[in-house]
Write a protein that holds these residues in place. Structure first.
Motif, PDB file in Angstrom:
ATOM      1  N   LEU A 172      73.225   7.631  23.333  1.00 19.06           N
ATOM      2  CA  LEU A 172      73.860   9.066  23.653  1.00 19.06           C
ATOM      3  C   LEU A 172      72.656   9.965  23.754  1.00 19.06           C
ATOM      4  CD1 LEU A 172      76.015   9.378  20.311  1.00 19.06           C
ATOM      5  CD2 LEU A 172      76.679   9.205  22.420  1.00 19.06           C
ATOM      6  N   MET A 173      71.622  10.028  23.289  1.00 19.98           N
ATOM      7  CA  MET A 173      70.448  10.936  23.502  1.00 19.98           C
ATOM      8  C   MET A 173      69.982  10.880  24.896  1.00 19.98           C
ATOM      9  SD  MET A 173      70.428  12.831  20.940  1.00 19.98           S
ATOM     10  CE  MET A 173      68.864  13.879  21.388  1.00 19.98           C
ATOM     11  N   MET A 174      69.988   9.622  25.642  1.00 21.97           N
ATOM     12  CA  MET A 174      69.685   9.184  26.778  1.00 21.97           C
ATOM     13  C   MET A 174      70.739   9.890  27.985  1.00 21.97           C
ATOM     14  SD  MET A 174      67.757   5.483  26.786  1.00 21.97           S
ATOM     15  CE  MET A 174      68.778   4.837  27.759  1.00 21.97           C
ATOM     16  N   ALA A 175      71.871   9.688  27.576  1.00 19.33           N
ATOM     17  CA  ALA A 175      73.084  10.333  28.204  1.00 19.33           C
ATOM     18  C   ALA A 175      73.120  11.630  28.388  1.00 19.33           C
ATOM     19  CB  ALA A 175      74.338   9.607  27.565  1.00 19.33           C
ATOM     20  N   ASN A 176      72.779  12.328  27.212  1.00 20.40           N
ATOM     21  CA  ASN A 176      72.667  13.776  27.112  1.00 20.40           C
ATOM     22  C   ASN A 176      71.567  14.336  28.220  1.00 20.40           C
ATOM     23  OD1 ASN A 176      73.565  16.262  25.989  1.00 20.40           O
ATOM     24  ND2 ASN A 176      71.473  16.218  25.140  1.00 20.40           N
ATOM     25  N   ASP A 177      70.613  13.435  28.136  1.00 20.66           N
ATOM     26  CA  ASP A 177      69.226  13.868  28.840  1.00 20.66           C
ATOM     27  C   ASP A 177      69.559  13.883  30.361  1.00 20.66           C
ATOM     28  OD1 ASP A 177      67.662  14.469  26.541  1.00 20.66           O
ATOM     29  OD2 ASP A 177      66.534  12.504  26.702  1.00 20.66           O
ATOM     30  N   GLN A 178      70.169  12.779  30.803  1.00 23.14           N
ATOM     31  CA  GLN A 178      70.687  12.636  32.103  1.00 23.14           C
ATOM     32  C   GLN A 178      71.590  13.519  32.548  1.00 23.14           C
ATOM     33  OE1 GLN A 178      72.089   8.585  32.310  1.00 23.14           O
ATOM     34  NE2 GLN A 178      69.925   7.761  32.403  1.00 23.14           N
ATOM     35  N   ALA A 179      72.578  14.028  31.840  1.00 18.83           N
ATOM     36  CA  ALA A 179      73.783  14.927  32.085  1.00 18.83           C
ATOM     37  C   ALA A 179      72.844  16.375  32.108  1.00 18.83           C
ATOM     38  CB  ALA A 179      74.721  15.055  31.038  1.00 18.83           C
ATOM     39  N   ARG A 180      71.828  16.558  31.442  1.00 19.52           N
ATOM     40  CA  ARG A 180      71.446  18.074  31.590  1.00 19.52           C
ATOM     41  C   ARG A 180      70.467  17.935  32.770  1.00 19.52           C
ATOM     42  NH1 ARG A 180      69.548  20.706  25.944  1.00 19.52           N
ATOM     43  NH2 ARG A 180      71.626  20.704  24.946  1.00 19.52           N
ATOM     44  N   HIS A 181      69.787  16.951  33.179  1.00 24.94           N
ATOM     45  CA  HIS A 181      68.984  16.639  34.332  1.00 24.94           C
ATOM     46  C   HIS A 181      69.650  17.171  35.487  1.00 24.94           C
ATOM     47  CE1 HIS A 181      65.543  15.189  36.671  1.00 24.94           C
ATOM     48  NE2 HIS A 181      66.352  14.547  37.477  1.00 24.94           N
ATOM     49  N   MET A 235      73.332  14.162  10.287  1.00 25.54           N
ATOM     50  CA  MET A 235      72.346  13.700   9.649  1.00 25.54           C
ATOM     51  C   MET A 235      70.898  13.499  10.751  1.00 25.54           C
ATOM     52  SD  MET A 235      73.084  11.187   6.339  1.00 25.54           S
ATOM     53  CE  MET A 235      73.904   9.923   7.300  1.00 25.54           C
ATOM     54  N   ALA A 236      71.385  13.048  11.903  1.00 20.18           N
ATOM     55  CA  ALA A 236      70.343  12.815  12.985  1.00 20.18           C
ATOM     56  C   ALA A 236      70.099  14.156  13.668  1.00 20.18           C
ATOM     57  CB  ALA A 236      70.866  11.565  13.696  1.00 20.18           C
ATOM     58  N   ALA A 237      70.725  15.087  13.622  1.00 21.58           N
ATOM     59  CA  ALA A 237      70.564  16.552  14.165  1.00 21.58           C
ATOM     60  C   ALA A 237      70.978  16.308  15.806  1.00 21.58           C
ATOM     61  CB  ALA A 237      69.185  17.002  14.172  1.00 21.58           C
ATOM     62  N   VAL A 238      71.727  15.252  15.950  1.00 18.71           N
ATOM     63  CA  VAL A 238      72.366  15.275  17.205  1.00 18.71           C
ATOM     64  C   VAL A 238      73.240  16.480  17.504  1.00 18.71           C
ATOM     65  CG1 VAL A 238      73.865  13.880  18.858  1.00 18.71           C
ATOM     66  CG2 VAL A 238      71.939  12.637  17.300  1.00 18.71           C
ATOM     67  N   ASP A 239      73.975  16.988  16.512  1.00 16.14           N
ATOM     68  CA  ASP A 239      74.805  18.052  16.813  1.00 16.14           C
ATOM     69  C   ASP A 239      74.203  19.235  17.239  1.00 16.14           C
ATOM     70  OD1 ASP A 239      73.942  18.265  14.140  1.00 16.14           O
ATOM     71  OD2 ASP A 239      75.451  19.321  13.442  1.00 16.14           O
ATOM     72  N   THR A 240      72.778  19.218  17.107  1.00 15.96           N
ATOM     73  CA  THR A 240      72.056  20.475  17.489  1.00 15.96           C
ATOM     74  C   THR A 240      71.848  20.250  19.068  1.00 15.96           C
ATOM     75  OG1 THR A 240      69.850  19.293  16.946  1.00 15.96           O
ATOM     76  CG2 THR A 240      70.994  20.664  15.386  1.00 15.96           C
ATOM     77  N   VAL A 241      71.874  19.373  19.578  1.00 21.03           N
ATOM     78  CA  VAL A 241      71.502  19.166  20.921  1.00 21.03           C
ATOM     79  C   VAL A 241      72.727  18.930  21.954  1.00 21.03           C
ATOM     80  CG1 VAL A 241      69.032  18.536  20.446  1.00 21.03           C
ATOM     81  CG2 VAL A 241      70.886  16.512  20.839  1.00 21.03           C
ATOM     82  N   MET A 242      73.776  18.654  21.499  1.00 22.47           N
ATOM     83  CA  MET A 242      74.925  18.192  22.119  1.00 22.47           C
ATOM     84  C   MET A 242      76.023  18.677  21.568  1.00 22.47           C
ATOM     85  SD  MET A 242      75.539  14.017  22.298  1.00 22.47           S
ATOM     86  CE  MET A 242      73.937  13.842  22.729  1.00 22.47           C
ATOM     87  N   ALA A 243      77.179  19.013  22.385  1.00 24.67           N
ATOM     88  CA  ALA A 243      78.355  19.541  21.694  1.00 24.67           C
ATOM     89  C   ALA A 243      79.375  18.254  20.927  1.00 24.67           C
ATOM     90  CB  ALA A 243      79.491  20.212  22.705  1.00 24.67           C
ATOM     91  N   ILE A 244      79.768  18.460  19.981  1.00 21.54           N
ATOM     92  CA  ILE A 244      80.719  17.578  19.072  1.00 21.54           C
ATOM     93  C   ILE A 244      81.848  18.292  18.810  1.00 21.54           C
ATOM     94  CG2 ILE A 244      80.918  16.073  17.322  1.00 21.54           C
ATOM     95  CD1 ILE A 244      77.965  15.895  16.958  1.00 21.54           C
TER      96      ILE A 244
END
Length: 51
Positions: A11-20, A40-49
């Motif tokens: 998910l984090m890699m896909a988010n990085d690629q999308a932002r790129h 808990m992993a703070a993913v909600d701070t870097v991508m929309a849920i």
């Protein structure tokens, strides 16, 4: 359904690629367990849920 560390990494890699390329990644309707894990992993701070 659940998400392990490999799933979070993807998910984090896909988010990085999308932002790129100027896009965004949004996760829609995760189950309550997955939503809790993402928080808990703070993913909600870097991508929309949503949902």
């Amino acid at each position: 359904m659940s998400v392990d560390s490999g799933g979070l990494s993807m998910l984090m890699m896909a988010n990085d690629q999308a932002r790129h390329v100027g896009g965004t990644l949004m996760l829609a309707n995760p189950s309550p367990r997955v939503r809790d894990l993402l928080r808990m992993a703070a993913v909600d701070t870097v991508m929309a849920i949503e949902g």
